[in-house]
Structures are given as structure tokens and as C-alpha cells.
Design a protein around this motif. Structure first.
Motif, PDB file in Angstrom:
ATOM      1  N   THR A 203      87.045  44.289 115.951  1.00 17.85           N
ATOM      2  CA  THR A 203      87.122  43.352 116.929  1.00 17.85           C
ATOM      3  C   THR A 203      88.054  42.281 116.273  1.00 17.85           C
ATOM      4  OG1 THR A 203      85.344  42.303 115.521  1.00 17.85           O
ATOM      5  CG2 THR A 203      84.775  43.775 117.561  1.00 17.85           C
TER       6      THR A 203
ATOM      7  N   HIS B 173      90.929  41.725 118.179  1.00 21.33           N
ATOM      8  CA  HIS B 173      90.998  40.865 119.460  1.00 21.33           C
ATOM      9  C   HIS B 173      92.096  39.768 119.580  1.00 21.33           C
ATOM     10  CE1 HIS B 173      89.925  38.978 122.929  1.00 21.33           C
ATOM     11  NE2 HIS B 173      89.137  40.208 123.442  1.00 21.33           N
TER      12      HIS B 173
ATOM     13  N   ASP C  72      91.897  36.964 120.707  1.00 21.63           N
ATOM     14  CA  ASP C  72      91.369  35.553 120.544  1.00 21.63           C
ATOM     15  C   ASP C  72      91.000  35.226 119.129  1.00 21.63           C
ATOM     16  OD1 ASP C  72      91.254  35.246 123.179  1.00 21.63           O
ATOM     17  OD2 ASP C  72      89.028  35.643 123.463  1.00 21.63           O
ATOM     18  N   ARG C  73      91.040  36.424 118.184  1.00 21.73           N
ATOM     19  CA  ARG C  73      90.691  36.376 116.626  1.00 21.73           C
ATOM     20  C   ARG C  73      91.934  36.572 116.158  1.00 21.73           C
ATOM     21  NH1 ARG C  73      84.840  39.287 116.514  1.00 21.73           N
ATOM     22  NH2 ARG C  73      83.657  37.514 116.545  1.00 21.73           N
TER      23      ARG C  73
ATOM     24  N   GLU D 126      97.824  47.124 123.827  1.00 20.24           N
ATOM     25  CA  GLU D 126      97.064  46.437 122.708  1.00 20.24           C
ATOM     26  C   GLU D 126      98.161  46.491 121.530  1.00 20.24           C
ATOM     27  OE1 GLU D 126      92.292  47.443 123.963  1.00 20.24           O
ATOM     28  OE2 GLU D 126      93.645  49.034 122.905  1.00 20.24           O
TER      29      GLU D 126
ATOM     30  N   THR E  68      99.448  43.320 119.504  1.00 20.71           N
ATOM     31  CA  THR E  68      98.935  43.164 118.059  1.00 20.71           C
ATOM     32  C   THR E  68     100.238  42.801 117.165  1.00 20.71           C
ATOM     33  OG1 THR E  68      97.072  44.367 118.293  1.00 20.71           O
ATOM     34  CG2 THR E  68      97.886  44.232 115.950  1.00 20.71           C
TER      35      THR E  68
END
Ligand code: FMN
Length: 335
Positions: free
Chosen positions: A180, A183, A185-186, A215, A219
Motif C-alpha cells: 500500500t 499508493h 497518496d502515500r 500504476e 510510481t
């Protein structure tokens, strides 16, 4: 498929072979001549790689066999995944071998003797190490995901004098919640806190092969923005191109190759504008042909795990015999 007759360790249950391999490597070190293998040498930053083939994360989790791998001809070493505190493996089955499909399944979950054990080991052997050393770091199973960055910071603080680069592992499928951290957001806060507030070092991000193209590109954008120095494509997969395996756990070896290569292609297009970023290919590299293919796809370095299980520790020597031959024009993109 490999013949078990020439690879007697394949008659052993996989966990027995896994447990015996550190001792076997120590013995081999003492009864075989050193392999100073040089082909496709590469310089990156201030590091010199005599050949581009190294051991993957997870093989030498506690830095027990670093000098043995150097002796056997690895071009670089990655130790870990190292966690701050010692922890046992996940309970239950943790390792399966599928010889027919040249695949491994594992759900080890970062068994580690902890960073201080690894630090002591590396301090002792570092003066004899002539090849680059990467340290792969992760979080303890019991650390809440919101506090994960603290585990990475601690590993970096304690080990930075020993590492030529850190591999940031947030892609293992065997530590609940770890992925996670990818993600959007993180990820920016997490990577910025590592790249900007830590003792200066090089940082490589190890990717999950289960990210979609979108994704993956998101990233990479975040990671480049955070000034990550390079990437490893990729860790084990949760997907199941093979039947009969448990749902959880990561698959590696031949069935992982298409995913790993697809990621390398997607990433290579994006990273064209960032030629200084180190690109490492991992996943289903099992032969000299696979090595040639990944190099021609644009990987600078390559890593193997499953190949060493099925072909044995002389894999580095075997492939070097192919690559040390003078290359025919256009055969491989030399670095
Ligand atoms: C038994 C086992 C344990 C592993 N442990 C780790 C680990 O601790 N950290 C990590 O980053 N990758 C780990 N990996 C993933 C490997 O580093 C590698 O990325 C993956 O196996 C794909 O390469 P391969 O097809 O050559 O095996 C592990 C793989 C296996 C099979």
C-alpha cells in the motif's frame, strides 16, 4: 527442465536445501578457485561492476555468504531484506519448488536476524569486498504501516556507511499492507523522507510486477521526483500463471519472466529521459539467452535468485563463459 541427477540438492525438500546452502557455499569457497569474472563491466556513479550479474534480495538475508558470492563470480551483491528488529519467518509453509516450470513460490515474510547482526557481519567483511554491495531494507511485520518510514530510516542511519546503495523494498507480497506504500497518496511523502532527510546514499526502488502500466508510470514519476537513483524490475508476483499454488505468497522464476520483461519495456520508455537512473532486471532470468535479452532491452544490471536454485552456484561462471567470448557485431548493446 533441469535434471535432478546433476543437481543433487533438488532431491532435498526445498527448505532443507535452503537451510543447508549457507554451509555449502562456505565449503565451496574453500575448495574452489576464485572466479574473477569480467564481462560487460559497468561504471555507475563511483561504483565499478566487473560484470552485470548479481544476487537478488532474499538470498543472503543476513550477510552470511557475501564473500562466498564474490568468490563465485557475482558482479555485485544485494543483502537483505534486513529489518530493524530480528523476526522469524511467517508461520506455515513458506517455500515450494516447481522443477517442471522452473518456478519458486515463497511466503517467507522477511525472516531477519535484524539490522545490528547484519551491521556487525558487514563491518567485518567490508575490507575484503571488491564488488558493489546493496542493502535491501524493509519494515518489521509488527510495525504499523503508518510508521513504516521509521523502520527504513533506522536501517539507513545504522547501515549507510556500509552500503553502496540501499534497495527500498515495499514490493514484497508477504508483509501485510507493505505494497500500500505504492499508493500515490502515500508514496511521495514516504520516498521524500528517505531521499531528502537521510545520510546521503544511493537509493533504488524495487517494484512490484503486479502494478498496471498506469500504476507503474505514476510510481516512476513520483520516484524520479523524489530523486530515487534507480529501479529493480521486479519482485515476486501474486498473479498465478501456474495452477496448484496457494493464493497468497510470491511466485518467481520462469512464469515471472513475461511480467518482469513487460515492466522493463514500459519503464525503459519512461526512463529514456533519465539516462543516469540505474535499471536492474530481476525475474525469470535463467540462462545466458535471458541475460542477453534483458541487456538488449536496456537493463544495466541483472539479478538472479531462482536460477541459482535450479542451476546451482556456478551459474555466474557458466554464463561468463558465454559472454567472455568476443561479441559479434550488434549482438548485445554494450554499456
Ligand atoms: C525464497 C525467496 C525469498 C525472497 N526474499 C526476498 C527478500 O527478502 N527481499 C526481496 O526484495 N526480494 C526477495 N525475493 C525476490 C527476489 O529477490 C527476486 O526479485 C524474485 O525472486 C525474482 O527473481 P527470480 O525469478 O530470479 O527468482 C525472494 C525470492 C524468493 C524465491
Amino acid at each position: 527442465m533441469v535434471s535432478k541427477l546433476t543437481k543433487p540438492w533438488l532431491f532435498l525438500p526445498p527448505l532443507w536445501a535452503h537451510a543447508l546452502s549457507p554451509l555449502a557455499l562456505r565449503i565451496l569457497h574453500h575448495i574452489t578457485p576464485p572466479q574473477n569474472i569480467s564481462w560487460h563491466a559497468l561504471k555507475w556513479k563511483n561504483l565499478f561492476f566487473p560484470n552485470p550479474l548479481g544476487i537478488s534480495g532474499g538470498i543472503d538475508k543476513n550477510a552470511i555468504n557475501v564473500l562466498d558470492w564474490q568468490h563465485l563470480g557475482a558482479g555485485f551483491i544485494e543483502v537483505g531484506t534486513v529489518t530493524p528488529k530480528p523476526q522469524p519467518p511467517n508461520p506455515g509453509p513458506i517455500l515450494l519448488r516447481d522443477t517442471q516450470h522452473m518456478a519458486l513460490w515463497n511466503r517467507m515474510g522477511f525472516p531477519s536476524k535484524g539490522l545490528f547482526f547484519v551491521k556487525k557481519k558487514l563491518q567485518r567483511i567490508k575490507p575484503q569486498l571488491k564488488i558493489p554491495l546493496f542493502i535491501n531494507i524493509g519494515k518489521n511485520r509488527t510495525t504499523p504501516i503508518e510508521e513504516a518510514h521509521q523502520d527504513y530510516h533506522l536501517c539507513i542511519k545504522e547501515l549507510h556507511a556500509l552500503a553502496d546503495a540501499f534497495v527500498i523494498n515495499i514490493s514484497s507480497p508477504n508483509t501485510p499492507g507493505l505494497r500500500t506504500l505504492f499508493h500515490p497518496d502515500r508514496l511521495p511523502n514516504f520516498l521524500n523522507s528517505i531521499c531528502h532527510t537521510q545520510p546521503s546514499s544511493s537509493f533504488l526502488l524495487k517494484l512490484s510486477p503486479d502494478l498496471s502500466q498506469k500504476e507503474l508510470l505514476t510510481t516512476l514519476e513520483i520516484a524520479v521526483e523524489a530523486k530515487i537513483d534507480g529501479f529493480i524490475f521486479s519482485n515476486t508476483t501474486l498473479s498465478r500463471p501456474l495452477e496448484g499454488l496457494p493464493q497468497e505468497g510470491g511466485l518467481s522464476g520462469k512464469p515471472l519472466a513475461p511480467l518482469s520483461k513487460q515492466q522493463l519495456l514500459w519503464a525503459k520508455t519512461f526512463l529514456k529521459s533519465f539516462p543516469e537512473k540505474l535499471i536492474i532486471s530481476s525475474g525469470g532470468i535463467l540462462s545466458a539467452e535471458d541475460i542477453q535479452e534483458r541487456l538488449s532491452m536496456g537493463a544495466h544490471l541483472l539479478q538472479v535468485y531462482t536460477a541459482l536454485v535450479f542451476h546451482g552456484p556456478f551459474f555466474f561462471r557458466k554464463v561468463s563463459q558465454v559472454f567472455s567470448q568476443p561479441l559479434k557485431k550488434g549482438e548485445i548493446n554494450a554499456h
